[in-house]
Structures are given as structure tokens and as C-alpha cells.
Design a protein around this motif. Structure first.
Motif, mmCIF file in Angstrom:
data_model
loop_
_atom_site.group_PDB
_atom_site.id
_atom_site.type_symbol
_atom_site.label_atom_id
_atom_site.label_comp_id
_atom_site.label_asym_id
_atom_site.label_seq_id
_atom_site.Cartn_x
_atom_site.Cartn_y
_atom_site.Cartn_z
ATOM 1 N N ALA A 180 -56.299 62.814 -37.165
ATOM 2 C CA ALA A 180 -55.297 63.757 -36.669
ATOM 3 C C ALA A 180 -54.565 64.428 -37.816
ATOM 4 O O ALA A 180 -54.020 63.761 -38.698
ATOM 5 C CB ALA A 180 -54.306 63.036 -35.757
ATOM 6 N N HIS B 165 -60.991 67.019 -39.596
ATOM 7 C CA HIS B 165 -60.103 67.028 -38.438
ATOM 8 C C HIS B 165 -60.834 67.054 -37.096
ATOM 9 O O HIS B 165 -60.238 66.696 -36.081
ATOM 10 C CB HIS B 165 -59.155 68.224 -38.508
ATOM 11 N N THR B 166 -62.064 67.506 -37.080
ATOM 12 C CA THR B 166 -62.780 67.619 -35.815
ATOM 13 C C THR B 166 -64.204 67.098 -35.948
ATOM 14 O O THR B 166 -64.707 66.885 -37.056
ATOM 15 C CB THR B 166 -62.848 69.080 -35.329
ATOM 16 N N ALA C 22 -58.230 64.628 -29.791
ATOM 17 C CA ALA C 22 -57.323 65.272 -28.843
ATOM 18 C C ALA C 22 -56.050 65.770 -29.525
ATOM 19 O O ALA C 22 -55.529 66.847 -29.190
ATOM 20 C CB ALA C 22 -56.972 64.309 -27.714
ATOM 21 N N MET C 23 -55.548 65.012 -30.487
ATOM 22 C CA MET C 23 -54.338 65.417 -31.185
ATOM 23 C C MET C 23 -54.572 66.666 -32.031
ATOM 24 O O MET C 23 -53.616 67.375 -32.389
ATOM 25 C CB MET C 23 -53.826 64.278 -32.063
ATOM 26 N N ASN C 24 -55.826 66.957 -32.353
ATOM 27 C CA ASN C 24 -56.141 68.175 -33.092
ATOM 28 C C ASN C 24 -56.530 69.330 -32.173
ATOM 29 O O ASN C 24 -57.079 70.335 -32.631
ATOM 30 C CB ASN C 24 -57.265 67.891 -34.096
ATOM 31 N N GLY C 25 -56.247 69.171 -30.882
ATOM 32 C CA GLY C 25 -56.484 70.247 -29.935
ATOM 33 C C GLY C 25 -57.913 70.376 -29.467
ATOM 34 O O GLY C 25 -58.286 71.386 -28.855
ATOM 35 N N VAL C 26 -58.721 69.359 -29.728
ATOM 36 C CA VAL C 26 -60.132 69.390 -29.330
ATOM 37 C C VAL C 26 -60.257 69.042 -27.847
ATOM 38 O O VAL C 26 -59.606 68.119 -27.353
ATOM 39 C CB VAL C 26 -60.948 68.401 -30.184
ATOM 40 N N ASP C 27 -61.098 69.779 -27.140
ATOM 41 C CA ASP C 27 -61.485 69.420 -25.778
ATOM 42 C C ASP C 27 -62.453 68.243 -25.900
ATOM 43 O O ASP C 27 -63.610 68.423 -26.305
ATOM 44 C CB ASP C 27 -62.146 70.618 -25.091
#
Length: 268
Positions: free
Chosen positions: A156, A166-167, A195-200
Motif C-alpha cells: 500500500a 503498488h499494484t 485495495a488500498m491502492n485503489g485496485v479493483d
């Protein structure tokens, strides 16, 4: 212990923190877990003979199998997230790898989280990436002899300093690039960090497919047990099944209640 067909392992670095560390393996067994995993449990990269023996004795006495082990990641309480981007720490890494290899041989452990390390302003970023990637290849060669897989984990952003991954896409780029010819390296798919990095998370499972070598389960936000945050867990596990992921899956969360009570989400 199983959840929707997946063998679950318990991460004893985050679960049962009300117990002394070495007692957590027995607590996991008492709760029904056959498998456990742990972050690197020692303050130094190379444990003493007594420390290593105590760890192995506790795992054996509990009757559980160690499925996952982190390599030494530096002083994590002070913010470090891996040492291998720093070429000057290669001797420390090699000593740690020797210890991890011994523990793997004694326990049958086959998943190894090697945190990639943070970037500093003191060195050329290209050189730091090269140092980390060389260390990953060294670890994969050493641990692969026993069937082990080295895991690369996105973390994250904002919680882990200048950690560059990050992803899932960041890791896939490494797997398709510098690690394309390196056997025994895979993606550690941690639902909380992604999820904390905005990933679906569901779409990320579909995109990652066979690149996923290990799954760690925690809700987001908060990093608590499933159901404490916003993730759609039935959809996550359905996506994993559709992607052909067979396991393992690890409960690696910070319980919001007593650890035993936090397991209410598990459905055999």
C-alpha cells in the motif's frame, strides 16, 4: 481449515498476538489450522542456533506445517520494507537466505515473501532495481531446489515508504521483464494492499491469472478480518476459482476482535 474449497493458513505474525510468538503455532492448531505462515520472526537477518531451534520445535510440537515465510526485511517497526535494493547489504541477505533455506528444508515450507525494498535518493534508481532483481534471482535459484517459490508483493502506497511496487501490474511487468527467464518467482496477491491502492480486486484476479502464486486475505480499509471492511468476498473467491487458482490462501489480517472470534467468516 478450509474456506470455500481453499486450504487456509494462519499468519501468526498478525493473528493471536495476545500470545507469546512461539505459542501462536499451537493456538493456530487449536483453532483448526493445519498450515501457518509467518513474517521473519527474528530481529537480525541470521538467527542464533537457539532461536532457530526454538522456532522449529514450536512448529513441530503444534503439528502444523509452515507454508509461508518472509525473508528478513530490515527493521520493519522503524519503516524498512526489504533490504535487497541496497547492494551494500548483500552479505546480510545471503546470510538470511542460508537460514531461510535451512528452515525450508526442515519444515517443507514452499512460499517465500521477499520484500523488494525501498528506493533512496542516495543511489541511482536503476542500480537499486538491478540489485533487488539480482537478489530475487539468487533466492529463486536457492529455494527453487526444494520446490519453493519466491513471492513479489505490491504494498500500500503511503504506508510503506518509498516502496516502488503498488499494484499487480507492477509485479506482472517484472515477471514479464527481468524475471521472464527466472523460474520460481510469482505474484503475492494481498487483497488489503491492492485495495488500498485503489485496485479493483476482482478485476485484478482476472488480469493476474496464473501469475498468482499466493493469496493473502485481509479486508480494506482497516486490514481486519473479512467482513470488517468493504471488499466483496464472495466475488473475490469466485474470481479466484474462475482464474484457476488452487491455493494456498492465508489469513493475514489484524483481528478486530479476539482471533478465535474473528474466524466467523470462514465457510468450509
Amino acid at each position: 481449515m478450509q474456506h470455500l474449497g481453499y486450504d487456509l493458513s494462519a499468519n501468526v505474525s498478525l493473528l493471536w498476538t495476545e500470545y507469546d510468538y512461539l505459542d501462536r503455532f499451537a493456538a493456530a492448531a487449536d483453532a483448526g489450522f493445519a498450515f501457518v505462515e509467518t513474517w521473519w520472526p527474528f530481529p537480525a537477518a541470521e538467527p542464533t542456533v537457539a532461536q532457530e531451534a526454538d522456532l522449529l520445535r514450536s512448529i513441530e510440537a503444534a503439528g502444523v506445517r509452515l507454508r509461508g515465510l518472509n525473508l528478513f526485511a530490515g527493521d520493519m517497526p522503524s519503516g524498512e520494507r526489504g533490504i535487497v535494493t541496497n547492494a551494500a547489504r548483500r552479505p546480510e541477505f545471503m546470510a538470511n537466505l542460508a537460514a531461510v533455506t535451512r528452515i525450508a528444508e526442515a519444515t517443507g515450507c514452499d512460499r517465500f515473501n521477499l520484500l523488494y525494498g525501498q528506493l533512496t535518493d542516495d543511489e541511482d534508481p536503476t542500480a537499486q532495481h538491478a540489485a533487488a532483481q539480482e537478489a530475487v534471482a539468487i533466492a529463486a535459484a536457492a529455494l527453487g531446489e526444494g520446490g519453493g517459490v519466491v513471492l513479489i508483493e505490491p504494498l500500500a502506497a503511503g504506508l510503506n515508504g518509498a516502496y516502488p511496487l503498488h499494484t499487480h501490474e507492477d509485479v506482472i511487468a517484472l515477471l514479464d521483464g527481468p524475471f521472464a527467464g527466472v523460474a520460481g518467482v510469482g505474484l503475492l496477491f494481498d487483497t488489503f494492499h491492492l485495495a488500498m491502492n485503489g485496485v479493483d480486486v476482482v478485476a485484478a484476479v482476472e488480469r493476474s491469472g496464473a501469475r498468482i502464486a499466493h493469496v493473502q486475505i485481509a479486508d480494506a480499509p482497516g486490514r481486519g478480518e473479512p467482513g470488517s471492511g468493504d471488499l466483496a468476498w464472495d466475488e473475490v473467491f469466485a474470481a479466484l476459482r474462475a482464474a484457476g487458482y488452487a491455493g494456498p490462501a492465508a489469513a493475514e489480517y489484524r483481528p478486530t476482535v479476539r482471533t478465535e472470534d474473528s474466524l466467523a467468516w470462514v465457510r468450509p
